[in-house]
Design a protein around this motif. Structure first.
Motif, PDB file in Angstrom:
ATOM      1  N   GLN A 111      37.298  27.261  39.532  1.00 28.16           N
ATOM      2  CA  GLN A 111      36.863  26.385  38.448  1.00 28.16           C
ATOM      3  C   GLN A 111      37.589  26.756  37.150  1.00 28.16           C
ATOM      4  O   GLN A 111      37.984  27.904  36.948  1.00 28.16           O
ATOM      5  N   HIS A 112      37.733  25.779  36.284  1.00 23.54           N
ATOM      6  CA  HIS A 112      38.576  25.932  35.099  1.00 23.54           C
ATOM      7  C   HIS A 112      38.086  27.036  34.168  1.00 23.54           C
ATOM      8  O   HIS A 112      38.867  27.860  33.702  1.00 23.54           O
ATOM      9  N   HIS A 113      36.802  27.079  33.899  1.00 20.45           N
ATOM     10  CA  HIS A 113      36.258  28.059  32.964  1.00 20.45           C
ATOM     11  C   HIS A 113      35.815  29.314  33.705  1.00 20.45           C
ATOM     12  O   HIS A 113      35.111  29.229  34.716  1.00 20.45           O
ATOM     13  N   ALA A 114      36.190  30.462  33.175  1.00 18.95           N
ATOM     14  CA  ALA A 114      35.891  31.734  33.836  1.00 18.95           C
ATOM     15  C   ALA A 114      34.393  31.931  34.036  1.00 18.95           C
ATOM     16  O   ALA A 114      33.954  32.453  35.072  1.00 18.95           O
ATOM     17  N   ASN A 115      33.599  31.505  33.054  1.00 20.02           N
ATOM     18  CA  ASN A 115      32.152  31.707  33.154  1.00 20.02           C
ATOM     19  C   ASN A 115      31.531  30.913  34.292  1.00 20.02           C
ATOM     20  O   ASN A 115      30.426  31.232  34.749  1.00 20.02           O
ATOM     21  N   ASP A 116      32.200  29.857  34.738  1.00 16.07           N
ATOM     22  CA  ASP A 116      31.675  29.048  35.837  1.00 16.07           C
ATOM     23  C   ASP A 116      31.952  29.674  37.201  1.00 16.07           C
ATOM     24  O   ASP A 116      31.368  29.257  38.201  1.00 16.07           O
TER      25      ASP A 116
END
Length: 717
Positions: A660-665
């Motif tokens: 997924q694009h965002h690390a937190n996701d």
């Protein structure tokens, strides 16, 4: 016909009412309504499925002996006729469960030890079922009961795998909860008589203490079936002359020729074994509540493996093979005081000897000019004190091992330099990694890899055996991986068939365990930063080993996010926040892992992927198929015959969560591993990185034009 209303059944009156009932357990029962006397039941005739409450064994009911000692696989997934494989409860000696292919034994569950089956992982407090094993004069059987609302069955598949299956109500499908075959050490007697198997060793087979290979030539070529023989024969004249060596944490051996007694103590068990000349070993029958009962082995010991469990066995060994052996227990007690005194003196002597040896070694290295520090033009050094016990190998020995770095010995090329196959003086095959003078990576990367990996020990990390620093020569010596790198198989049309789906699923699990160790469980805690198919090496059993730690970064505690102006790694595997902004964390490795999983499933490279219907890379293609519920179409054609659809779909789903694009996701590697091995529902993934031509993609395309960014070439190492 198994029964009809016209059948004559003893004990039934003329007025008896006979019923056929399908029980909630799945058992189809014919019984007498009034007395609940069972006439016939389907649980006595298992197919390929073992259900909770079903008993496999021999037992008496209403004075009639019933024997149901085996269950068989189907011939194929869609042909329920009897297949090649069966699981049987063998009641010879002490009862145990075997897996058969035809009449040949191919696997074995260790004997029941009061807590579970020896050599099989035991579920702890959170287990969802209770296993039962009964051995007495009236009956011998194994069974299990569920202790939760989970719906479970155990299936013997048409390819011989015994798997625990869970029903997922949400998706209306069965998923694999566990596999009775954990690794290749679960193959029956793979190391022969008196051999011990350990998946954490290379080679996996070793002889028990006091034994040596029966046929060294066969062992040298990895054929261990001949097993081991005693170094020193037993004393045939005096039964008290020999002793017993305790072997801890093992799967107990084959018990078909064993005898047992449920009331003996361990001390009485030793006496009983000592008095029988052909008794070769003994152990507790039941290890619960401190241990009880006696299990005696006769003739050869077969099918032992090292295991992180509580089972111990005492092997009969010649007295000369036992250091300080005393058969008289009173003598043992008197020796204790002397041993303690001697140990203190020995420790002092060892400390002095170690100090002298270390000083002598350093002086010798300094005289030879090999190293005290490795110096280049920038005077950058590698302090040998940081390397612990890692072996230093002279340039002369390295040159001799590689035939002076002969081109015929060269097996790979990477950003670091060339890799050569070598053979050390003791016959061990090694991979020799030599820093090239033109390499974009230099002493910092060499020092980073040398110091980092020398302190890491895990079955899924390549093992560093030694190093050599001589002038400007900087060399690393690794264990040799006979099957080379993952990319050399999955991206090669002719070699891709070497890895079927169960093996690829094992590679995915192994990679996840190795990365989790780096992120969470190792002493250093490391972000690899260059996870890719060419840096995953495969040993002889296709077990994955993560390699190339030249670009790795250490982090401490919660300080696991960093920023750099020098982006390193390989296009196609780099997370967007790292490629664009230089920010890296453990989630950067998670992204790379997700890419690797999709490449393993599809057999296609992310960066080189192309499709006639769109211009997406492999991540985008996988995302499109997922949204259309067509994920299974991603699988490589060579895997269709061996794939387990649920495992493939789950692997793709987990991979999409990782990219997924965002690390937190993205999940952590601990969550990834749990998702791969559990039956829990998975959260829906969001759109993966680099799916559309957005701002982040534009920034990524500009990375290669900046001088301060460096991306390594995609070559096997």
């Amino acid at each position: 016909m198994v029964w009809s209303s016209e059948s004559t059944v003893s004990g039934l009156s003329n007025n008896s009412v006979v019923e056929l009932q399908l029980m909630d357990s799945g058992n189809l029962v014919v019984w007498e309504r009034e007395n609940k006397n069972i006439i016939w039941e389907s649980f006595d005739h298992p197919g390929d499925t073992f259900l909770p409450g079903m008993k496999i064994g021999k037992h008496l009911r209403a004075g009639i002996e019933r024997s149901t000692t085996e269950w068989n696989s189907w011939k194929s997934p869609d042909d329920p006729s009897t297949g090649l494989y069966s699981n049987i409860l063998n009641t010879s000696g002490y009862p145990q469960i075997f897996g058969l292919q035809g009449r040949d034994v191919i696997s074995r569950l260790g004997p029941w030890n009061g807590l579970g089956y020896s050599g099989l992982p035991i579920d702890k407090e959170s287990r969802i079922y209770n296993a039962e094993f009964v051995v007495n004069e009236r009956e011998i059987y194994c069974s299990y009961e569920l202790t939760s609302s989970v719906v479970q069955r155990i299936v013997l598949t048409s390819d011989g795998r015994t798997r625990q299956m869970h029903w997922i109500e949400r998706t209306q499908e069965w998923i694999v909860y566990g596999d009775f075959k954990v690794d290749n050490c679960d193959l029956f007697a793979v190391c022969g008589p008196y051999g011990s198997c350990s998946i954490n060793k290379h080679p996996p087979c070793t002889c028990l203490p006091g034994f040596e290979p029966s046929n060294p030539e066969e062992w040298d070529v990895s054929d261990w079936s001949s097993g081991c023989k005693r170094k020193t024969p037993l004393n045939c004249l005096d039964v008290n002359a020999d002793g017993f060596r305790k072997i801890v944490r093992v799967k107990l051996p084959d018990t078909r020729r064993a005898q047992y007694n449920v009331s003996m103590t361990l001390e009485e068990c030793e006496v009983a074994c000592r008095m029988k000349r052909n008794c070769t070993a003994y152990a507790n029958l039941d290890i619960s509540n401190g241990g009880s009962g006696c299990l005696l082995w006769f003739d050869e010991i077969m099918d032992i493996r090292e295991y992180d469990a509580e089972d111990h066995i005492y092997i009969r060994t010649a007295a000369s093979e036992l250091e300080g052996h005393q058969s008289d227990s009173s003598k043992k007690k008197r020796v204790v005081t002397s041993v303690l005194s001697f140990s203190l003196v020995a420790l002092l002597l060892c400390a002095v000897a170690y100090a002298c040896k270390s000083r002598k070694k350093k002086l010798k290295m300094k005289e030879q000019g090999d190293i005290e520090y490795a110096l280049d033009k920038k005077n950058t050094g590698v302090q040998t004190e940081l390397l612990g016990d890692l072996q230093f190998i002279s340039l002369y020995k390295v040159g001799k091992a590689t035939n002076n770095f002969s081109a015929s010995n060269k097996i790979g090329e990477g950003g670091f330099g060339s890799v050569y196959k070598g053979v050390l003086e003791d016959g061990q095959e090694v991979a020799v990694k030599r820093l090239s003078s033109t390499s974009q990576q230099g002493i910092e990367e060499f020092k980073n890899e040398l110091i980092s990996i020398s302190k890491l020990q895990h079955r899924n990390l390549v093992k560093l055996l030694g190093y050599c620093i001589h002038g400007n020569e900087m060399i690393l010596i690794y264990e040799y991986m006979v099957n080379k790198s993952l990319d050399s198989i999955i991206f090669d049309e002719t070699r891709s068939s070497m890895l079927n789906w169960p093996q690829r699923f094992g590679v995915i699990h192994g990679m996840a365990r190795g990365i989790l160790y780096l992120h969470q469980d190792s002493c250093l805690q490391i972000i690899h930063r260059d996870l890719k198919a060419s840096n995953i090496l495969l040993d002889g059993d296709m077990n994955p080993k993560i390699s190339d730690f030249g670009l790795a970064r250490k982090f401490v505690g919660h300080d696991n996010i960093a920023k750099t102006k020098k982006v390193v790694g390989t296009y196609g595997y780099i997370a967007p926040e790292y490629a664009v902004h230089g920010r890296f964390s453990v989630k950067s490795d998670v992204f790379s892992f997700g890419v690797l999983v999709l490449e393993i499933v599809s057999g296609k490279k992310n960066r080189e992927f192309s499709h006639e219907d769109h211009s997406d890379n492999l991540l985008g293609h996988a995302w499109r198929l997922y949204k259309q519920r067509r994920s299974i179409e991603l699988i490589n054609a060579s895997l269709r015959a061996s794939c387990v659809v649920r495992e493939v779909i789950r692997s793709i789903h987990v991979a999409l969560l990782c990219v997924q694009h965002h690390a937190n996701d993205r999940p952590t590697m601990l969550s990834v591993l749990l998702m791969l091995v559990s039956d829990s529902s998975l959260p829906p993934p969001k759109q993966p990185a680099f799916f559309t031509e957005d701002e982040s993609t534009s920034k990524l395309d500009s990375v290669s034009s900046l001088d301060e960014y460096m991306i390594t070439l995609l070559f096997p190492r």
